[in-house]
Design a protein around this motif. Structure first.
Motif, PDB file in Angstrom:
ATOM      1  N   VAL A 148       0.768   2.294  -6.887  1.00 39.19           N
ATOM      2  CA  VAL A 148       1.426   1.801  -5.611  1.00 39.19           C
ATOM      3  C   VAL A 148       0.532   0.658  -5.611  1.00 39.19           C
ATOM      4  CG1 VAL A 148       1.136   2.041  -3.124  1.00 39.19           C
ATOM      5  CG2 VAL A 148       1.481   4.041  -4.416  1.00 39.19           C
ATOM      6  N   GLY A 149       1.341  -0.521  -5.170  1.00 34.49           N
ATOM      7  CA  GLY A 149       0.948  -1.784  -5.151  1.00 34.49           C
ATOM      8  C   GLY A 149       0.636  -2.469  -6.392  1.00 34.49           C
ATOM      9  N   SER A 150       1.107  -1.919  -7.461  1.00 34.95           N
ATOM     10  CA  SER A 150       0.695  -2.830  -8.826  1.00 34.95           C
ATOM     11  C   SER A 150       1.429  -3.901  -9.079  1.00 34.95           C
ATOM     12  CB  SER A 150       0.822  -1.751 -10.010  1.00 34.95           C
ATOM     13  OG  SER A 150       2.106  -1.106 -10.097  1.00 34.95           O
ATOM     14  N   ASP A 186       0.821  -1.291  -0.119  1.00 32.81           N
ATOM     15  CA  ASP A 186      -0.048   0.092  -0.023  1.00 32.81           C
ATOM     16  C   ASP A 186       0.906   1.317   0.117  1.00 32.81           C
ATOM     17  OD1 ASP A 186       0.967  -0.060   2.765  1.00 32.81           O
ATOM     18  OD2 ASP A 186      -0.797   0.222   3.428  1.00 32.81           O
ATOM     19  N   GLY A 187       2.119   1.163  -0.016  1.00 36.26           N
ATOM     20  CA  GLY A 187       3.023   2.218   0.129  1.00 36.26           C
ATOM     21  C   GLY A 187       3.144   2.996   1.459  1.00 36.26           C
ATOM     22  N   GLY A 188       2.400   2.305   2.341  1.00 37.33           N
ATOM     23  CA  GLY A 188       2.568   2.628   3.672  1.00 37.33           C
ATOM     24  C   GLY A 188       3.392   1.750   4.446  1.00 37.33           C
ATOM     25  N   ASP A 189       2.357   1.221   5.367  1.00 35.16           N
ATOM     26  CA  ASP A 189       3.038   0.332   6.371  1.00 35.16           C
ATOM     27  C   ASP A 189       2.771  -1.224   6.215  1.00 35.16           C
ATOM     28  OD1 ASP A 189       3.823   2.208   8.041  1.00 35.16           O
ATOM     29  OD2 ASP A 189       1.750   2.428   9.059  1.00 35.16           O
ATOM     30  N   ARG A 202       6.183  -6.149  -6.202  1.00 33.65           N
ATOM     31  CA  ARG A 202       7.523  -6.231  -6.335  1.00 33.65           C
ATOM     32  C   ARG A 202       7.765  -4.540  -6.313  1.00 33.65           C
ATOM     33  NH1 ARG A 202       9.621 -10.427  -3.107  1.00 33.65           N
ATOM     34  NH2 ARG A 202       8.853 -12.064  -3.855  1.00 33.65           N
ATOM     35  N   MET A 203       8.765  -4.390  -5.757  1.00 33.27           N
ATOM     36  CA  MET A 203       9.080  -2.590  -5.585  1.00 33.27           C
ATOM     37  C   MET A 203      10.568  -2.347  -5.619  1.00 33.27           C
ATOM     38  SD  MET A 203       7.793  -1.171  -1.906  1.00 33.27           S
ATOM     39  CE  MET A 203       8.428   0.416  -2.355  1.00 33.27           C
ATOM     40  N   VAL A 204      10.621  -1.180  -5.995  1.00 38.08           N
ATOM     41  CA  VAL A 204      12.284  -0.381  -5.657  1.00 38.08           C
ATOM     42  C   VAL A 204      12.224   0.938  -4.975  1.00 38.08           C
ATOM     43  CG1 VAL A 204      14.178   0.565  -6.665  1.00 38.08           C
ATOM     44  CG2 VAL A 204      12.850  -1.116  -7.987  1.00 38.08           C
TER      45      VAL A 204
END
Length: 301
Positions: A128-130, A94-97, A139-141
């Motif tokens: 976000v979260g895609s 979620d781009g948060g916690d 997965r993210m950077v």
């Protein structure tokens, strides 16, 4: 007396100029998959090894620490135990916690954070979260632009820290391409990339990030491949420990660090720290020590 004062002042000027001209100390970089803290790992549960993780980090004394699989409470624990670092990270869900973080830690006395952010390894990286392709999870950077306080005449550093999908082969291939594009689109900066890539050197994901594509070299080099041949680990040397000590083993490197030619690689190592036959995580941390090249040196070599 006047002559003595003049000599003293001259000495102070020379000393000051010598200090100003001193080259920056090498940068110390660590990439460490710390294993998510809610896993049912029995004797290797987070609560039983978290202090060991901190001790392993402190033993290397990184200027930059990139972590993977870091849940919010783990990020906060490391931040509390490592107050000399600035901590940056958000949950991949979620781009948060919520969800694992690619939390990064930057030594405050060495580097200033100029900017930072996040993007997702998908066809819509700014959503976000895609997730896309055959990725099993978002997965993210996490990235940061940094200014080295000891190297005011050197460019800013852009640092990317990531974790590729553990199941989706296509997702890893495409993630390699996306990350390479972001690196290639970063002009005028020193580049560092750290992460758990869940891919071997023989994989297309590795080639997409580090290989030559259509005659174009990658923006970054694998630090292990920058070493003399005799100092490189063999292609089958593992970075996954499964919590077992005992030193080097077969299995292949799935954790990588890459840099561009603004740096010279002094060392690159797999950290085999263990205690009572157990390692601090199910991955060995990997480390590199980097020296700034003097301006123009890369073009001459």
């Amino acid at each position: 007396m006047q002559r003595f004062v003049c000599l003293l002042l001259f000495g102070l000027i020379v000393a000051t100029r010598s200090i100003e001209a001193a080259p920056p100390e090498p940068l110390r970089v660590m990439s460490f998959n710390i294993r998510y803290g809610t896993a049912k790992d029995g004797p290797n549960h987070w609560d039983l090894r978290k202090d060991f993780v901190v001790e392993t980090i402190k033993a290397f004394k990184p200027d930059l620490l990139g972590t993977q699989e870091t849940l919010g409470f783990q990020k906060d624990f490391l931040a509390e135990k490592l107050p000399e670092y600035t901590a940056i990270g958000v949950g991949r869900d979620d781009g948060g916690d919520k969800g694992e973080m690619m939390a990064i830690y930057i030594r405050k006395e060495r580097l200033d954070v100029v900017a930072s952010g996040h993007f997702w390894l998908s066809e819509t990286p700014d959503v976000v979260g895609s997730q896309s392709w055959d990725s099993s999870l978002p997965r993210m950077v996490t990235w940061a632009d940094l200014q080295d306080r000891q190297a005011a005449d050197r460019p800013q550093i852009r640092w990317f820290n990531t974790h590729f999908d553990h199941r989706g082969i296509e997702a890893r291939k495409q993630a390699g391409r996306l990350l390479r594009e972001r690196l290639a689109g970063t002009t005028g900066k020193a580049l560092i990339v750290t992460g758990d890539f869940n891919s071997l050197e023989t994989s297309e994901a590795y080639r997409n990030l580090f290989g030559t594509i259509d005659g174009h070299a990658s923006p970054v080099l694998d630090v292990f491949k920058s070493l003399p041949k005799e100092k490189q680990p063999t292609g089958d040397t593992a970075t996954f420990s499964n919590f077992r000590g005992g030193g080097p083993r077969k299995g292949g490197r799935i954790d990588w660090i890459g840099v561009n030619d603004r740096f010279r690689v002094v060392s690159a190592e797999i950290d085999y720290t263990e205690r009572d036959g157990r390692t601090p995580s199910d991955h060995f941390p990997i480390t590199t020590i980097l020296e700034w090249r003097t301006p123009g040196a890369a073009e001459k070599e």
